[in-house]
Motif scaffolding. Structure first.
Motif, PDB file in Angstrom:
ATOM      1  N   UNK A 195      76.821   0.707  71.104  1.00  0.00           N
ATOM      2  CA  UNK A 195      75.962   0.367  72.256  1.00  0.00           C
ATOM      3  C   UNK A 195      76.724  -0.544  73.201  1.00  0.00           C
ATOM      4  N   UNK A 197      76.683  -2.534  77.242  1.00  0.00           N
ATOM      5  CA  UNK A 197      75.927  -2.935  78.414  1.00  0.00           C
ATOM      6  C   UNK A 197      76.899  -3.430  79.485  1.00  0.00           C
ATOM      7  N   UNK A 306      67.613  -0.628  86.237  1.00  0.00           N
ATOM      8  CA  UNK A 306      68.126  -0.485  84.878  1.00  0.00           C
ATOM      9  C   UNK A 306      68.380   0.991  84.594  1.00  0.00           C
ATOM     10  N   UNK A 308      69.940   3.724  81.848  1.00  0.00           N
ATOM     11  CA  UNK A 308      70.338   3.877  80.452  1.00  0.00           C
ATOM     12  C   UNK A 308      71.008   5.229  80.275  1.00  0.00           C
ATOM     13  N   UNK A 309      72.233   5.214  79.813  1.00  0.00           N
ATOM     14  CA  UNK A 309      73.000   6.435  79.616  1.00  0.00           C
ATOM     15  C   UNK A 309      73.120   6.745  78.133  1.00  0.00           C
ATOM     16  N   UNK A 310      73.229   8.009  77.836  1.00  0.00           N
ATOM     17  CA  UNK A 310      73.534   8.423  76.459  1.00  0.00           C
ATOM     18  C   UNK A 310      74.767   9.308  76.522  1.00  0.00           C
ATOM     19  N   UNK A 316      74.793   4.496  73.368  1.00  0.00           N
ATOM     20  CA  UNK A 316      73.862   4.179  74.447  1.00  0.00           C
ATOM     21  C   UNK A 316      74.508   3.116  75.334  1.00  0.00           C
ATOM     22  N   UNK A 318      73.649   0.586  78.787  1.00  0.00           N
ATOM     23  CA  UNK A 318      72.742   0.066  79.817  1.00  0.00           C
ATOM     24  C   UNK A 318      73.573  -0.420  81.002  1.00  0.00           C
ATOM     25  N   UNK A 320      73.015  -2.425  84.602  1.00  0.00           N
ATOM     26  CA  UNK A 320      72.074  -3.172  85.447  1.00  0.00           C
ATOM     27  C   UNK A 320      72.616  -3.288  86.867  1.00  0.00           C
TER      28      UNK A 320
ATOM     29  N   UNK B 271      65.763   5.250  74.643  1.00  0.00           N
ATOM     30  CA  UNK B 271      67.030   5.915  74.321  1.00  0.00           C
ATOM     31  C   UNK B 271      67.609   5.252  73.080  1.00  0.00           C
ATOM     32  N   UNK B 272      68.089   6.065  72.187  1.00  0.00           N
ATOM     33  CA  UNK B 272      68.574   5.547  70.918  1.00  0.00           C
ATOM     34  C   UNK B 272      70.043   5.889  70.746  1.00  0.00           C
ATOM     35  N   UNK B 273      70.795   4.953  70.200  1.00  0.00           N
ATOM     36  CA  UNK B 273      72.213   5.211  69.915  1.00  0.00           C
ATOM     37  C   UNK B 273      72.348   6.009  68.628  1.00  0.00           C
ATOM     38  N   UNK B 304      70.837   1.084  67.747  1.00  0.00           N
ATOM     39  CA  UNK B 304      70.303   0.309  68.870  1.00  0.00           C
ATOM     40  C   UNK B 304      69.389   1.210  69.700  1.00  0.00           C
ATOM     41  N   UNK B 318      63.035  -4.497  79.711  1.00  0.00           N
ATOM     42  CA  UNK B 318      63.882  -3.837  78.704  1.00  0.00           C
ATOM     43  C   UNK B 318      63.557  -4.431  77.333  1.00  0.00           C
TER      44      UNK B 318
END
Lengths: 456, 456
Positions: A195, A197, A306, A308-310, A316, A318, A320, B271-273, B304, B318
């Motif tokens: 994860x 950010x 915000x 959120x990418x996968x 994952x 984030x 901002x 969204x989940x890792x 996460x 968030x």
């Protein structure tokens, strides 16, 4: 079928002859940067000589391996400032192009021009980059988000049609702590990435508004009555709601997760908060007030966005975007893997089995020093004093070295398209109630075979 | 049409007679907590006497305004431990109910029982809370996420049918820094709320696995071979992918943004890792290894999970869920408004015009001290030594005081339903590729008129 320039690290010093490379430019001529000898300086032109263009120019004129031979801006005042920077450095006076918005095309006719740095307002980036590739000049493209996904494809298509490289000048990839962490990530110290950010959290109110005479603050003017960035950048906050500036975040994170090089972004969602900051700033400003014309404007850009990418590899991310409210500057990096995590905001990390106290934050500084990236160790003295804590030296250096060595840049057109695409996808997601937006594969499958090259 | 208990702050000391209140219980009898005199102690029962139940019990037996008269658990060992805590405190031996999973229903037949604390495994929370409301006993419901949205409606419906209050025992709402910030938010020091962050970032690997004999770590057993929470909680990580534990984050944030009291959550995406942490823990554990049966299990819970909420008043929120990886504990609070922000992770804040240095983080500690919530000032000595840094004292105190004063609790059934609903909505969003999930209005419009009462 055409051959592309061999992809290899710019750090390898072996020179390549360019044999077997076929670049199809509109002119049909072989680009000058391919035929230049290693002992000839790189001939550079700059499109856009505003604050950013002149900042990069100040680094170029210190170098002994390049010459700035052409400058382009419709604003003759800043163009003259830039020109004087060149001549004061002892170089010959550059050619100046300021005859209307299309004069950059005339600059691209200069046969001796090897490469062009594009530092213009955002909506000019893609048309200028495409024209530059078609003219056979190596492109250095300043950062921004795209306005439409098609812009990203246009960039990629121009590259694939011409074979002329386009480097994305994402300077934060070169930030000292960011590169030390990259070093640690590659050593496996954080384990497998899980994860991440990042973001652009920067109170830009003094950038978005000024008095029409000087660039920062001291007024609430923008658009026609504004100066510098407030003349064009602020208008995006009026009309657009999305992550307008995602690349300083995703650039570094893309290196940590090998985006376009064994990994890619699968989709994103984006959510935007209410918009209050810009209006409040205008109303509360001594030169503003509720009756000032700027106070009548409805700014559509949410104060905090915000996204959120996968990724297809399961990380994952984030991102901002937070530019309208009072706050300390922070790109908000968090790099988390199976063995621990680093966070920029508290300057701390935790590594299982390595950190002394179980489940307690540890000061990141000793690690950042110990795992300082070899590039920073090598160029520390040269980078001293360069913009944004020295990182501008590195991005310019990589650009010039890529041109000199006739190789693909470490951040290429696929990276540019990918990072820039976040903006329109974020806008589309927000406009549709945070619907997930599938992420285009700009490499058309090449990401499965491409290898990481940044800072290697 | 029925009348509900008058809603007012538990801090008002005026006693109310309960006149005009009609509570419809299944038994038809008037609940004992309504008829009790203020000089009679509150008679309490506990469902679930595991680690959490006994932790709250330890606070109850110290109080002189309540008696623990009934205990329920299918595990006679922990039930006996709890019973001895009561008798050792000098109170009469409580009635014990351990005759199978439904024996709690027999406990609810006790006429003299005023209130019940529910501290059982998650899937028992809602059926027990509903049965308790129907039996006319004031409910204190420990935190968890729901399994289905219908569970949340069932809770609300039981309350609306019976009129019996259900307090959601979200202790983090009472954390000292959280309450000081609430104090500052209500004074307008952060301006209008814009963006908030929170979460449950807690390495639970030692909670999810143990040796089957003691609660924390020292093994990789769970389910049938596990002990305490690993016996039931871990199974949720096997089968479910979503934010399993959102309430410690959303509870405080809901107070900052007046959720269900002038505001409500409009929708969320989640969204989940990838899931790596639990499997790696098993494989790397001295008592585990790749051939251990636990290593064959595929854990569906992403390491996460990132959930992004949007409120109808325009705030973005968030919520992070991060329980499978090595990391320091952090609920990750960020409270950002038009005038500044607080972040828990760097223990800092920034308030425009107030902070000494422009755009520089300032130590939050002096503010947290200066704006310490009046409740903490009042009860500091009593809270000393209570679980989770003293906040457990406050949540228990509010529960008992609400029962004593015959008033609605500060965190009520609508709050319970709202906070708990995040879990199934998060699962649904993740299962459908992060699709936005509309958020039910459990108050059915009452949020437009309801006023904040927490800690007022």
């Amino acid at each position: 079928m055409k051959n592309h320039i061999n992809r290899r690290s710019f750090l390898k010093t072996t020179s390549i002859a360019g044999a077997g490379i076929t670049i199809k430019t509109t002119a049909g001529a072989s680009p000058s940067f391919l035929t230049r000898k290693d002992d000839r300086k790189v001939n550079i032109g700059i499109m856009g000589t505003g604050e950013r263009g002149r900042s990069l120019l100040s680094l170029l004129v210190k170098r002994d391996d390049c010459k700035v031979i052409a400058l382009n801006d419709i604003d003759t005042v800043v163009l003259e400032k830039a020109s004087q920077m060149v001549t004061k450095s002892g170089q010959a006076a550059p050619k100046k192009f300021s005859n209307g918005e299309e004069d950059y095309l005339n600059m691209l006719q200069m046969k001796e021009l090897d490469a062009v740095l594009i530092c213009t307002p955002w909506t000019w980036h893609v048309p200028m980059a495409i024209a530059t590739m078609r003219a056979g000049k190596y492109v250095g493209l300043e950062v921004c988000g795209a306005t439409a996904i098609q812009e990203c494809w246009d960039l990629v298509n121009a590259y694939e049609e011409t074979g002329v490289p386009c480097m994305f000048m994402e300077n934060v990839c070169y930030r000292r702590d960011v590169m030390a962490i990259l070093n640690m990530v590659r050593k496996g110290m954080f384990g497998e990435m899980v994860h991440l950010e990042c973001g652009y959290q920067h109170d830009l109110r003094h950038v978005k508004f000024n008095d029409g005479k000087s660039p920062y603050g001291s007024g609430v003017e923008f658009n026609e009555t504004g100066y510098s960035e407030s003349k064009w950048r602020t208008n995006h906050s009026v009309h657009r709601n999305g992550d307008l500036y995602p690349t300083h975040g995703i650039g570094p994170v893309a290196q940590y997760t090998n985006i376009n090089r064994g990994n890619r972004i699968a989709y994103l969602t984006s959510t935007s908060s209410k918009a209050r900051g810009l209006h409040n700033y205008i109303v509360d400003h001594p030169k503003g007030g509720k009756n000032h014309p700027s106070a009548k404007v409805e700014f559509k850009l949410g104060d905090v966005t915000t996204t959120v990418l996968k990724t297809v590899n399961g990380e994952s991310i984030i991102i901002s975007h937070d530019t309208n409210l009072p706050r300390p500057y922070s790109l908000g990096f968090r790099v988390q893997g199976t063995k621990g995590l680093w966070m920029a905001v508290n300057k701390s990390l935790y590594l299982e089995g390595e950190s002394e106290k179980s489940h307690r934050w540890e000061d990141a500084a000793p690690y950042l020093k110990k795992y300082d990236h070899p590039l920073w160790k090598k160029y520390e003295a040269k980078a001293a004093g360069a913009g944004h804590g020295g990182m501008d030296f590195f991005v310019v250096n990589d650009f010039i070295e890529s041109v000199k060595n006739k190789v693909e840049p470490p951040l290429d057109v696929y990276d540019a398209a990918t990072y820039m695409a976040i903006t329109p996808l974020s806008e589309q997601s927000i406009a549709t109630g945070s619907q997930p937006m599938p992420f285009p594969d700009f490499t058309k499958g090449k990401w499965m075979k491409r290898k990481p090259i940044f800072a290697l």
